[in-house]
Motif scaffolding. Structure first.
Motif, short mmCIF file in Angstrom:
data_model
loop_
_atom_site.label_atom_id
_atom_site.label_comp_id
_atom_site.label_asym_id
_atom_site.label_seq_id
_atom_site.Cartn_x
_atom_site.Cartn_y
_atom_site.Cartn_z
N ALA A 169 41.47 34.99 43.05
CA ALA A 169 40.11 34.29 42.60
C ALA A 169 40.04 33.77 41.29
O ALA A 169 39.21 33.17 40.83
N GLY A 170 41.40 33.97 40.51
CA GLY A 170 41.39 33.38 39.21
C GLY A 170 41.34 34.31 38.00
O GLY A 170 41.14 33.94 36.96
N ALA A 171 40.77 35.70 38.45
CA ALA A 171 40.83 36.81 37.29
C ALA A 171 41.92 36.85 36.61
O ALA A 171 43.16 37.10 37.23
N ASN A 172 42.00 36.98 35.23
CA ASN A 172 43.01 37.59 34.39
C ASN A 172 43.31 38.97 34.58
O ASN A 172 42.27 39.89 35.06
N ALA A 173 44.09 39.44 33.93
CA ALA A 173 44.55 40.80 33.87
C ALA A 173 43.42 41.70 33.29
O ALA A 173 42.85 42.71 33.78
N PHE A 174 42.81 40.92 32.33
CA PHE A 174 41.75 41.95 31.48
C PHE A 174 40.41 41.96 32.43
O PHE A 174 39.75 42.95 32.53
N GLN A 175 40.15 40.88 33.19
CA GLN A 175 38.99 40.79 33.98
C GLN A 175 39.17 41.73 35.12
O GLN A 175 38.17 42.30 35.77
N VAL A 176 40.50 41.76 35.78
CA VAL A 176 40.82 42.83 36.68
C VAL A 176 40.40 44.24 36.25
O VAL A 176 40.00 44.87 36.83
N LEU A 177 40.99 44.45 35.11
CA LEU A 177 40.77 45.76 34.44
C LEU A 177 39.20 46.01 34.33
O LEU A 177 38.87 47.21 34.57
N ARG A 178 38.53 45.21 34.08
CA ARG A 178 36.90 45.44 33.41
C ARG A 178 36.19 45.50 34.86
O ARG A 178 35.18 46.24 34.98
N ASP A 179 36.37 44.61 35.62
CA ASP A 179 35.65 44.38 36.92
C ASP A 179 36.02 45.08 38.28
O ASP A 179 35.01 45.41 39.09
N VAL A 180 37.27 45.52 38.18
CA VAL A 180 37.77 46.25 39.52
C VAL A 180 38.24 47.53 39.18
O VAL A 180 37.68 48.63 39.57
N ILE A 181 39.23 47.83 38.18
CA ILE A 181 39.83 49.10 37.98
C ILE A 181 38.99 50.07 37.26
O ILE A 181 38.70 51.18 37.86
N VAL A 182 38.39 49.79 36.33
CA VAL A 182 37.26 50.54 35.65
C VAL A 182 36.02 51.07 36.61
O VAL A 182 35.92 52.14 36.58
N PRO A 183 35.28 50.12 36.93
CA PRO A 183 34.20 50.63 37.88
C PRO A 183 34.76 51.34 38.94
O PRO A 183 33.93 52.35 39.31
N LEU A 184 35.92 51.33 39.69
CA LEU A 184 36.21 52.05 40.79
C LEU A 184 36.91 53.48 39.92
O LEU A 184 37.21 54.32 41.13
N SER A 185 37.28 53.40 38.90
CA SER A 185 37.77 54.67 38.32
C SER A 185 36.73 55.56 37.69
O SER A 185 37.07 56.53 37.26
N MET A 211 42.36 56.07 40.86
CA MET A 211 43.19 54.93 40.62
C MET A 211 43.82 54.81 42.01
O MET A 211 43.98 53.60 42.42
N MET A 212 44.49 55.92 42.35
CA MET A 212 45.40 55.70 43.52
C MET A 212 44.59 55.56 44.76
O MET A 212 45.03 55.13 45.72
N ARG A 213 43.15 55.70 44.69
CA ARG A 213 42.25 55.52 45.98
C ARG A 213 41.97 54.09 45.97
O ARG A 213 41.02 53.83 47.19
N ILE A 214 42.12 53.20 45.12
CA ILE A 214 41.87 52.12 44.84
C ILE A 214 42.40 51.28 45.89
O ILE A 214 43.74 51.36 45.90
N ASP A 215 41.89 50.38 46.83
CA ASP A 215 42.55 49.52 47.69
C ASP A 215 43.06 48.30 46.88
O ASP A 215 42.50 47.71 46.27
N ARG A 216 44.41 48.41 46.93
CA ARG A 216 45.16 47.17 46.38
C ARG A 216 44.97 45.85 46.65
O ARG A 216 45.12 44.95 46.00
N SER A 217 44.08 45.56 47.77
CA SER A 217 43.79 44.39 48.30
C SER A 217 42.71 43.83 47.44
O SER A 217 42.41 42.60 47.10
N LEU A 218 41.81 44.73 46.72
CA LEU A 218 40.62 44.27 46.09
C LEU A 218 41.34 43.75 44.77
O LEU A 218 40.88 42.62 44.30
N VAL A 219 42.48 44.11 44.23
CA VAL A 219 43.25 43.81 42.87
C VAL A 219 43.62 42.39 43.38
O VAL A 219 43.49 41.46 42.63
N GLU A 220 44.35 42.45 44.43
CA GLU A 220 44.98 40.94 44.84
C GLU A 220 44.01 39.95 45.08
O GLU A 220 44.07 38.74 44.55
N ALA A 221 42.64 40.58 45.67
CA ALA A 221 41.41 39.43 45.82
C ALA A 221 41.02 39.00 44.32
O ALA A 221 40.99 37.56 44.35
N ALA A 222 40.95 39.89 43.42
CA ALA A 222 40.52 39.37 42.28
C ALA A 222 41.57 38.62 41.46
O ALA A 222 41.18 37.36 40.89
N VAL A 223 42.79 38.63 41.55
CA VAL A 223 43.82 37.63 40.94
C VAL A 223 43.84 36.47 41.81
O VAL A 223 43.88 35.51 40.87
#
Length: 284
Positions: free
Chosen positions: A191-207, A177-189
């Motif tokens: 784009a209109g993604a909610n917290a669950f969508q960010v977790l499901r589509d960004v955090i979990v795959p990259l972890s 998780m520390m290697r995840i580029d925080r700009s990807l999370v910001e881009a998802a937010v």
């Protein structure tokens, strides 16, 4: 020059190679040879028979032991993953100070300053028939009689595994998780993604790599363990490691060696499957 460098590399690797051959490969070869021997009540008989494997692979006792082992491994993996992912996510995305993250990690590692046995024994006065949990529930009038499943049961075994091995799941997931580029999370937010969508589509795959590495640690530790089952199971339940331990106690070394070979093959097959899901070299 290239050949000289290769020779130096071989000489540098030779001490570690010799250590692995002496303390890993050679004992496994010996165990494999002994697994084909015969035995009686008082001696080992060098032989080449398949009786130990035949009994091992057809015995209902062995089947039940493997079912218990896989059950313990799955439950321990599931709960350690839930705890490890939650703790790692909190440390990585909600604590921004490196000092605070270090302090939290030190708090998580405090239990590791004592041995596994001491940490397991500490559950006995808490979960026992007259322990703190039962006494509190009885005093509050929630239950009429002590809960017997809290100690010396499958529940106690799984609880001990989760207590012992959760940190082995936290560390690799946190590292990923520390290697995840925080700009990807910001881009998802953005784009209109909610917290669950960010977790499901960004955090979990990259972890995923950290989850797989943590799963490897937990699964291998649980599959080969017998001390936890012996102490927390109270002799009521058993796994493959406990079965091998009992055979060694009865001096049935060939049968125990055959059980060890089958267990090793089972764990290796599990590791092959897990290694295909992640490049372990990127995590080391």
């Amino acid at each position: 020059m290239s050949a000289s460098k290769n020779r130096h590399a071989y000489w540098q690797a030779s001490p570690l190679t010799l250590v692995l051959l002496a303390f890993l490969v050679f004992p496994i070869i010996v165990i494999g040879i002994v697994s084909f021997w015969n035995y009686n009540s008082y001696s080992l008989i060098p032989d080449f028979i398949f009786d130990n494997y035949a009994y091992l692979l057809t015995s209902p006792v062995t089947l039940k032991a493997y079912i218990n082992t896989f059950q313990f491994a799955f439950l321990a993996w599931f709960f350690t993953l839930a705890i490890g992912f939650t703790v790692a996510y909190f440390l990585a995305f909600h604590i921004h100070s490196v000092k605070a993250q270090t302090i939290c990690f030190l708090i998580c590692t405090v239990p590791f300053f004592t041995s596994n046995i001491i940490r397991m024994i500490s559950w006995i006065p808490l979960l026992g028939r007259n322990g703190l949990v039962n006494s509190s529930l009885l005093s509050a009038g929630i239950i009429d009689q002590p809960l017997t499943f809290l100690l010396y049961s499958d529940f106690a075994v799984v609880l001990a595994y989760v207590h012992l091995y959760s940190l082995f799941m936290v560390v690799p997931i946190f590292n990923s998780m520390m290697r995840i580029d925080r700009s990807l999370v910001e881009a998802a937010v953005d784009a209109g993604a909610n917290a669950f969508q960010v977790l499901r589509d960004v955090i979990v795959p990259l972890s995923k790599s950290g989850i797989i590495v943590g799963s490897i640690f937990v699964m291998t530790l649980v599959m080969g363990d017998f001390v936890t089952v012996k102490i927390m199971g109270g002799g009521i339940t058993a796994n493959v490691g406990m079965m091998i331990y009992n055979e060694i106690s009865l001096l049935q070394y060939p049968a125990a060696a055959a059980g060890a070979v089958v267990l090793l093959a089972t764990v290796l097959m599990m590791l092959v499957i897990l290694f295909r899901l992640v490049d372990i070299r990127k995590e080391l």
